[in-house]
Design an enzyme around this catalytic site. Structure first.
Site, PDB file in Angstrom:
ATOM      1  N   ASP A  84       0.817  -1.217   0.000  1.00 12.74           N
ATOM      2  CA  ASP A  84       0.000   0.000   0.000  1.00 12.74           C
ATOM      3  C   ASP A  84       0.850   1.266   0.000  1.00 12.74           C
ATOM      4  O   ASP A  84       2.052   1.233   0.255  1.00 12.74           O
ATOM      5  CB  ASP A  84      -0.939   0.009   1.221  1.00 12.74           C
ATOM      6  CG  ASP A  84      -0.203  -0.143   2.552  1.00 12.74           C
ATOM      7  OD1 ASP A  84       0.787  -0.888   2.614  1.00 12.74           O
ATOM      8  OD2 ASP A  84      -0.612   0.510   3.536  1.00 12.74           O
ATOM      9  N   ASP A 115       8.571   4.749  -1.401  1.00  8.01           N
ATOM     10  CA  ASP A 115       7.925   4.149  -0.218  1.00  8.01           C
ATOM     11  C   ASP A 115       6.758   3.289  -0.655  1.00  8.01           C
ATOM     12  O   ASP A 115       5.653   3.776  -0.731  1.00  8.01           O
ATOM     13  CB  ASP A 115       7.481   5.273   0.722  1.00  8.01           C
ATOM     14  CG  ASP A 115       6.767   4.765   1.966  1.00  8.01           C
ATOM     15  OD1 ASP A 115       6.829   3.562   2.249  1.00  8.01           O
ATOM     16  OD2 ASP A 115       6.125   5.586   2.646  1.00  8.01           O
ATOM     17  N   GLU A 150       0.385  -1.433   5.689  1.00  9.39           N
ATOM     18  CA  GLU A 150       1.457  -0.871   6.539  1.00  9.39           C
ATOM     19  C   GLU A 150       1.153   0.573   6.902  1.00  9.39           C
ATOM     20  O   GLU A 150       1.374   1.003   8.031  1.00  9.39           O
ATOM     21  CB  GLU A 150       2.811  -0.960   5.824  1.00  9.39           C
ATOM     22  CG  GLU A 150       4.013  -0.568   6.695  1.00  9.39           C
ATOM     23  CD  GLU A 150       4.314   0.933   6.775  1.00  9.39           C
ATOM     24  OE1 GLU A 150       5.035   1.349   7.691  1.00  9.39           O
ATOM     25  OE2 GLU A 150       3.810   1.688   5.928  1.00  9.39           O
ATOM     26  N   GLU A 151       0.668   1.327   5.903  1.00 12.40           N
ATOM     27  CA  GLU A 151       0.501   2.772   6.111  1.00 12.40           C
ATOM     28  C   GLU A 151      -0.618   3.102   7.099  1.00 12.40           C
ATOM     29  O   GLU A 151      -0.713   4.225   7.575  1.00 12.40           O
ATOM     30  CB  GLU A 151       0.232   3.477   4.772  1.00 12.40           C
ATOM     31  CG  GLU A 151       1.395   3.409   3.782  1.00 12.40           C
ATOM     32  CD  GLU A 151       2.607   4.234   4.194  1.00 12.40           C
ATOM     33  OE1 GLU A 151       2.595   4.839   5.275  1.00 12.40           O
ATOM     34  OE2 GLU A 151       3.573   4.256   3.411  1.00 12.40           O
ATOM     35  N   GLU A 178      11.692  -2.186   4.946  1.00 12.11           N
ATOM     36  CA  GLU A 178      12.001  -0.898   4.309  1.00 12.11           C
ATOM     37  C   GLU A 178      12.805   0.015   5.233  1.00 12.11           C
ATOM     38  O   GLU A 178      12.699  -0.035   6.448  1.00 12.11           O
ATOM     39  CB  GLU A 178      10.711  -0.188   3.906  1.00 12.11           C
ATOM     40  CG  GLU A 178       9.881   0.223   5.115  1.00 12.11           C
ATOM     41  CD  GLU A 178       8.607   0.967   4.757  1.00 12.11           C
ATOM     42  OE1 GLU A 178       8.653   1.824   3.865  1.00 12.11           O
ATOM     43  OE2 GLU A 178       7.580   0.671   5.373  1.00 12.11           O
TER      44      GLU A 178
HETATM   45  C1  LIG Z   1       0.676   4.208  13.188  1.00 13.50           C
HETATM   46  S1  LIG Z   1       1.445   2.967  12.333  1.00 13.50           S
HETATM   47  C2  LIG Z   1       1.639   3.767  10.804  1.00 13.50           C
HETATM   48  C3  LIG Z   1       2.914   3.491  10.168  1.00 13.50           C
HETATM   49  C4  LIG Z   1       3.345   4.604   9.285  1.00 13.50           C
HETATM   50  N1  LIG Z   1       4.383   4.127   8.458  1.00 13.50           N
HETATM   51  C5  LIG Z   1       4.929   4.909   7.537  1.00 13.50           C
HETATM   52  O1  LIG Z   1       4.752   6.084   7.387  1.00 13.50           O
HETATM   53  C6  LIG Z   1       3.778   5.779  10.132  1.00 13.50           C
HETATM   54  O2  LIG Z   1       2.949   6.660  10.359  1.00 13.50           O
HETATM   55  O3  LIG Z   1       4.923   5.852  10.566  1.00 13.50           O
HETATM   56 ZN   LIG Z   2       6.755   2.451   3.827  1.00 10.58          ZN
HETATM   57 ZN   LIG Z   3       4.954   5.306   4.273  1.00  3.91          ZN
END
Ligand SMILES: CSCC[C@H](NC=O)C(=O)O
Ligand SMILES: [Zn+2]
Ligand SMILES: [Zn+2]
Length: 421
Positions: A84, A115, A150-151, A178
């Site tokens: 995603d 990303d 993941e996001e 990553e």
């Molecule tokens: C709250 S878990 C979300 C994970 C997200 N990862 C990348 O940006 C982040 O906000 O860091």
């Molecule tokens: Zn990422």
């Molecule tokens: Zn991200």
């Protein structure tokens, strides 16, 4: 003579394959996971790799690709990436975010270019080259995983994946996930993440006429908290600005929304002081921070009951492993995987910057919670950090170099024989 662009893009090359993956819109809130999975699966098949699709949550598939090693008694290597992306605002981009346009200077523009669709495709291309050009055969089994969500916290993605019996069966000994682009000539590597909390503070108070001055309105109560939190934020940020700590060594508290007022057809009622108000904050804690101390501060200072305030903390994932230790992968000689990884980077003729903790958060925390050594690494150097930004791009030469770096890493890791389980 210059060929037409569409003619170039009909070819099947590492770059056009990367572009194809980038053109699949897997941005939230409606990620097209099924197209991404079928594309990646067909890539894996074209290389001759085994694959399986896990459906641990409806409509949120996980793809596992496997290159079996010659010694199945050894633990395996897992290269993880997420399917995603965060959303893009097309109006604010110079090129449409799902066009994956390659400009004449070799920049490939797309949401996800850094990303993290780059690494997901580099993994496959590195394996393709090792099999087809170098006739290499791994000793340890190599797995690739492609996970959703993941996001948005990874609960239906990596979290469920590491909890599944299918994950157990992979017998994973070491994970690469990553990382982030480096603006210098050295690659960056991450051995931990900060832990994210979503914090909502709510105030109630006395309603009244917009003209009246009185104590204890909801807005006054909320805004006092916002002031106190802003001061805390400044103390942390000052430490970073003075160079006394890196940004990942402090607690960040950033306001992300304010919600108050009584709606009216033209906006908000202007002559009423509301009886409720709330604010939301993105909070990130270094792995060694004491969460109980921060909770105490929130209860005492940021949202005290004495000011008619309440709060809600949503912890987004684990902060400790089963032994109660912070989620950090060791980067000394007690971790042989670290030495092998470092050596693979030098073997590729590349340099590593001092290992860091990531200021944001990745799926790596779920693997670390299982006690599996996990490093965050995205081989992009001399590259501006554009994750979640407008005009995210990756230079074609950087992408191609990344494939070579993973070839070296995979040879070293999968030939490493020193740990038997
Ligand atoms: C709250 S878990 C979300 C994970 C997200 N990862 C990348 O940006 C982040 O906000 O860091
Ligand atoms: Zn990422
Ligand atoms: Zn991200």
């Amino acid at each position: 003579h210059l060929r037409r662009r569409d003619e170039q893009e009909e070819e099947d090359t590492p770059i056009t394959r990367f572009q194809k993956y980038l053109r699949i819109n897997t941005a939230h809130p409606n990620p097209d996971y099924s197209s991404a999975i079928s594309f990646l699966n067909s890539q894996a098949q074209s290389i001759g790799l085994r694959s399986q699709i896990l459906l641990l949550t409806p409509d949120k598939p996980i793809l596992i690709v496997t290159w079996p090693g010659s010694d199945p008694s050894l633990s395996s290597i897992l290269l993880n990436s997420h399917l995603d992306s965060v959303p893009a605002e097309p109006d604010k981009w110079d090129h449409p975010p799902f066009s994956a346009v390659r400009t004449s200077d070799g920049k490939i523009f797309a949401r996800g270019a850094q990303d993290d669709k780059c690494i997901g495709m580099m993994f496959l291309e590195a394996i393709r080259n090792l099999r087809e050009l170098h006739n290499f055969r791994p000793i340890r089994t190599i797995h690739l995983s492609y996970v959703p969500d993941e996001e948005i916290g990874g609960l239906d993605g990596a979290a469920k994946f590491v909890g599944s019996k299918e994950f157990e069966e992979l017998n994973v000994g070491f994970v690469l996930d990553e990382g982030q682009a480096s603006t210098t000539d050295e690659f960056r590597v991450f051995y931990s993440d900060r832990s994210p909390w979503n914090l909502i503070i709510r105030a109630v108070g006395t309603p009244g006429h917009g003209s009246r001055m009185y104590d204890n309105s909801a807005m006054e109560n909320l805004m006092k908290s916002v002031e106190i939190m802003t001061r805390f934020r400044e103390t942390q940020f000052d430490i970073v600005k003075r160079g006394w700590a890196a940004s990942w060594e402090v607690i960040s508290v950033n306001p992300v929304y304010l919600k108050a007022g009584i709606p009216s057809p033209s906006g908000f009622v202007m002559n009423m002081q509301p009886s409720e108000a709330e604010a939301g904050f993105d909070v990130r804690m270094p792995p060694t921070a004491d969460p109980d101390l921060l909770k105490q501060r929130i209860a005492d200072e940021w949202a005290p009951a004495s000011r008619n305030m309440t709060f809600q903390i949503t912890e987004k994932g684990p902060m400790r492993d089963h032994m109660g230790h912070p989620l950090m992968t060791s980067i000394d000689d007690s971790n042989p995987w670290w030495s092998v990884f470092k050596q693979a980077i030098s073997a590729a003729g590349e340099k590593l910057a001092k290992p860091e903790i990531l200021a944001s958060t990745t799926d790596a925390r779920f693997m670390r919670q299982k006690g599996i050594p996990t490093l965050g690494f995205s081989p992009m150097k001399n590259t501006p950090i554009l994750c979640h930004d407008h005009n995210e791009f990756l230079q074609d030469t950087v992408y191609l170099k990344g494939i070579k770096v993973y070839e070296s890493i995979l040879v070293s890791l999968s030939s490493f024989n020193g740990i038997s389980s």
